[in-house]
Design an enzyme around this catalytic site. Structure first.
Site, short mmCIF file in Angstrom:
data_model
loop_
_atom_site.label_atom_id
_atom_site.label_comp_id
_atom_site.label_asym_id
_atom_site.label_seq_id
_atom_site.Cartn_x
_atom_site.Cartn_y
_atom_site.Cartn_z
CG ASP A 1 -31.62 66.89 -32.98
OD1 ASP A 1 -30.47 66.41 -32.97
OD2 ASP A 1 -31.97 67.85 -33.69
CE LYS B 1 -30.78 59.15 -33.21
NZ LYS B 1 -31.54 60.41 -33.22
N GLY C 1 -25.62 65.09 -34.99
CA GLY C 1 -24.73 64.84 -33.85
C GLY C 1 -25.46 64.18 -32.69
CG HIS C 2 -25.81 60.43 -31.74
ND1 HIS C 2 -25.69 59.09 -31.92
CD2 HIS C 2 -26.75 60.84 -32.60
CE1 HIS C 2 -26.52 58.70 -32.86
NE2 HIS C 2 -27.17 59.76 -33.29
CB THR D 1 -26.36 69.35 -42.16
OG1 THR D 1 -26.06 68.18 -42.90
CG2 THR D 1 -27.55 69.10 -41.26
CB THR E 1 -31.21 61.77 -44.08
OG1 THR E 1 -29.81 62.01 -44.28
CG2 THR E 1 -31.44 60.29 -43.77
CG ASP F 1 -35.74 66.79 -17.98
OD1 ASP F 1 -35.81 65.91 -18.85
OD2 ASP F 1 -34.92 67.73 -18.04
CB SER G 1 -34.15 60.23 -20.51
OG SER G 1 -33.14 61.18 -20.33
N GLY H 1 -33.14 63.91 -17.60
CA GLY H 1 -32.03 64.85 -17.63
C GLY H 1 -30.99 64.36 -18.62
P1 GDP Z 1 -29.57 62.46 -30.75
O1 GDP Z 1 -29.15 63.09 -32.03
O2 GDP Z 1 -30.82 61.66 -30.85
O3 GDP Z 1 -28.48 61.73 -30.06
O4 GDP Z 1 -30.00 63.63 -29.80
P2 GDP Z 1 -29.12 64.80 -29.27
O5 GDP Z 1 -27.80 64.37 -28.89
O6 GDP Z 1 -29.22 65.93 -30.22
O7 GDP Z 1 -29.92 65.13 -27.93
C1 GDP Z 1 -30.74 66.18 -27.83
C2 GDP Z 1 -30.38 67.04 -26.65
O8 GDP Z 1 -31.16 66.64 -25.55
C3 GDP Z 1 -28.95 67.02 -26.16
O9 GDP Z 1 -28.59 68.31 -25.79
C4 GDP Z 1 -29.02 66.11 -24.93
O10 GDP Z 1 -28.01 66.39 -23.96
C5 GDP Z 1 -30.35 66.46 -24.39
N1 GDP Z 1 -31.05 65.42 -23.63
C6 GDP Z 1 -31.12 64.09 -23.90
N2 GDP Z 1 -31.93 63.48 -23.01
C7 GDP Z 1 -32.39 64.46 -22.17
C8 GDP Z 1 -33.30 64.47 -21.06
O11 GDP Z 1 -33.88 63.48 -20.68
N3 GDP Z 1 -33.54 65.69 -20.48
C9 GDP Z 1 -32.95 66.84 -20.89
N4 GDP Z 1 -33.24 67.97 -20.25
N5 GDP Z 1 -32.09 66.85 -21.93
C10 GDP Z 1 -31.83 65.68 -22.56
#
Ligand code: GDP
Length: 423
Positions: free
Chosen positions: A13, A16, A40-41, A130, A240, A332, A411, A413
């Site tokens: 999470d 990525k 999930g991404h 999960t 995992t 942020d 990043s 946002g």
């Molecule tokens: P992944 O499994 O590594 O792809 O991570 P996720 O998809 O679960 O991402 C984690 C959450 O952080 C998601 O809701 C993204 O939209 C959010 N997100 C990713 N980068 C940023 C960021 O720089 N700022 C904020 N506020 N949210 C972010």
């Protein structure tokens, strides 16, 4: 950019999905090499907001070929539903932009069932699965007791193979767990409903990728979860059941022996952890609630565990992933904090350490926390390193020094454009 991997450095999470979505512009092929429907991404773009579990995050870019490699736990039911969901929102998914390895093993209907049954049996000692069938799938794969996607093209052989597996698995379902056996009809329905529509995507992806590489196509390997969940190098047994590391990407993709020149490690500006297991830097009470709230750290209504950035675990993650550069996400989120806590070392029996201890004693470690001044202003609109508040720059540099790898992206946002690139 020839062969690049984007991987998680922490517990998953990290964001990525948003980094892959951003960077796929510079790639011709995106490959998933391990894992399945268990993580999930999140991708937010002009089509809407998506949670991709099985599809590579390059599916939204025109001209990008997406490959599901042999190392993936190929769950036909999950995948076909994901494909249809995206198609219904206007995303084009055809055999031209999606290819599935004929050597990917199938996650069979009983794997999910066995996952849930075993978690229920473990009660308080559960691993926080999960329940997507991942652990039973990988154990069966290594026992050679599942089937390959390519077998769908040989229905007679497949039928016999599935029949012998069903007979064996029903002994476990009924004898060990006292559950209902899986019927032949259930398997036939599953084949017709979920496997048959996938056949048009299944092919020899190894040859495709080899040729793409020979033609100097730019290939991106997309990792799932994070280094601390890797089966061999993570916080075993709270890992995992697959290898999430960039080094595994060539094996799980069908390109053994190919060198990955760049490994982009995604690090979150604070820590979060879904599931069980030791989490040394974990915050509790009001401080945790606040960070969780501003970071949106929930799975539906289920709260994620949160903490400050853990420099010990992050340095370890960077090492085992072999990260050549870092993308720091969610900076942020920290804008609202007056002071930013940082876990700089661990303490065990009065002794401080700055390297990752053996997993079995991790649960006895305590965090050594230092505080850094916060910047207390919104940085989500900033696109240039020099415009960041001095306190934010100091925080980024502190992480960079501690983990020994350059932070190339920040990043600020979740949207594609909310990024500071340091060139
Ligand atoms: P992944 O499994 O590594 O792809 O991570 P996720 O998809 O679960 O991402 C984690 C959450 O952080 C998601 O809701 C993204 O939209 C959010 N997100 C990713 N980068 C940023 C960021 O720089 N700022 C904020 N506020 N949210 C972010």
């Amino acid at each position: 950019m020839a062969c690049t991997a984007i991987v998680g450095i922490n517990w998953g999470d990290e964001g990525k999905g948003r980094m892959v979505d951003l960077l796929t512009e510079s790639f011709d092929v995106v490959v998933r090499y391990q894992g399945g429907g268990n993580a999930g991404h999140t991708v937010i773009n002009r089509y809407g907001q998506f949670m991709l579990h099985m599809l590579p995050s390059g599916v939204f870019r025109k001209g990008v070929v997406n490959v599901i490699g042999n190392g993936v736990a190929l769950d036909p039911e999950h995948l076909i539903k994901e494909i249809r969901e995206l198609q219904n929102k206007g995303v084009s998914i055809t055999p031209e932009n999606l290819m599935i390895s004929e050597r990917a093993s199938l996650l069979l209907p009983w794997h999910r069932q066995l996952d849930a049954l075993e978690e229920a049996r473990l009660k308080d000692q559960k691993f926080g699965s999960t329940k997507k069938g991942i652990a039973p799938f990988y154990s069966d794969k290594y026992q050679k007791k599942t089937v390959l996607a390519g077998e769908l093209f040989y229905p007679e052989i497949l039928k016999q193979h599935l029949e012998s597996l069903r007979e064996w698995k029903n002994l476990v379902l009924t004898g060990v767990y006292g559950a209902e056996p899986v019927s032949e009809k259930e398997i036939d329905d599953w084949l017709a409903q979920y496997c048959a529509p996938l056949k048009l995507f299944i092919r020899d992806t190894r040859s495709y990728l080899l040729e793409a590489h020979r033609q100097h196509k730019r290939i991106l390997f997309e990792g799932q979860l994070g280094a601390l969940r890797d089966l061999d190098y993570g916080i075993y047994p709270y890992t995992t059941s697959s290898n999430v590391l960039a080094s595994f990407a060539p094996i799980g993709s069908g390109m053994p022996g190919v060198e990955i020149e760049r490994v982009i490690g995604v690090v979150k500006a604070y820590s979060s952890c879904v599931g069980e297991g030791p989490f040394v830097c974990e915050l509790f009470g009001a401080e945790a609630d606040r960070l969780r709230e501003i970071g949106g750290e929930f799975d539906g209504h289920k709260p994620h565990r949160v903490g400050p950035i853990d420099l010990v675990a992050t340095r370890y993650g960077v090492q085992v992933q072999g990260a050549t550069e870092i993308a720091l996400t969610k900076l942020d989120v920290l804008s609202k904090l007056e002071e930013i806590p940082v876990c700089v070392r661990y303490k065990l029996n009065g002794r401080e350490m700055d390297s990752m201890p053996f997993p079995s004693i991790l649960g006895q470690c305590e965090p050594v926390i230092e505080k850094m001044p916060g910047w207390e202003r919104d940085i989500s609109g900033i696109r240039n390193w020099w415009d960041l508040p001095e306190e934010a720059k100091a925080y980024v540099k502190r992480i960079e020094e501690a983990v020994g790898s350059v932070i190339k992206w920040i990043s600020v946002g979740p949207e594609r454009h909310s990024i500071i690139s340091r060139g």
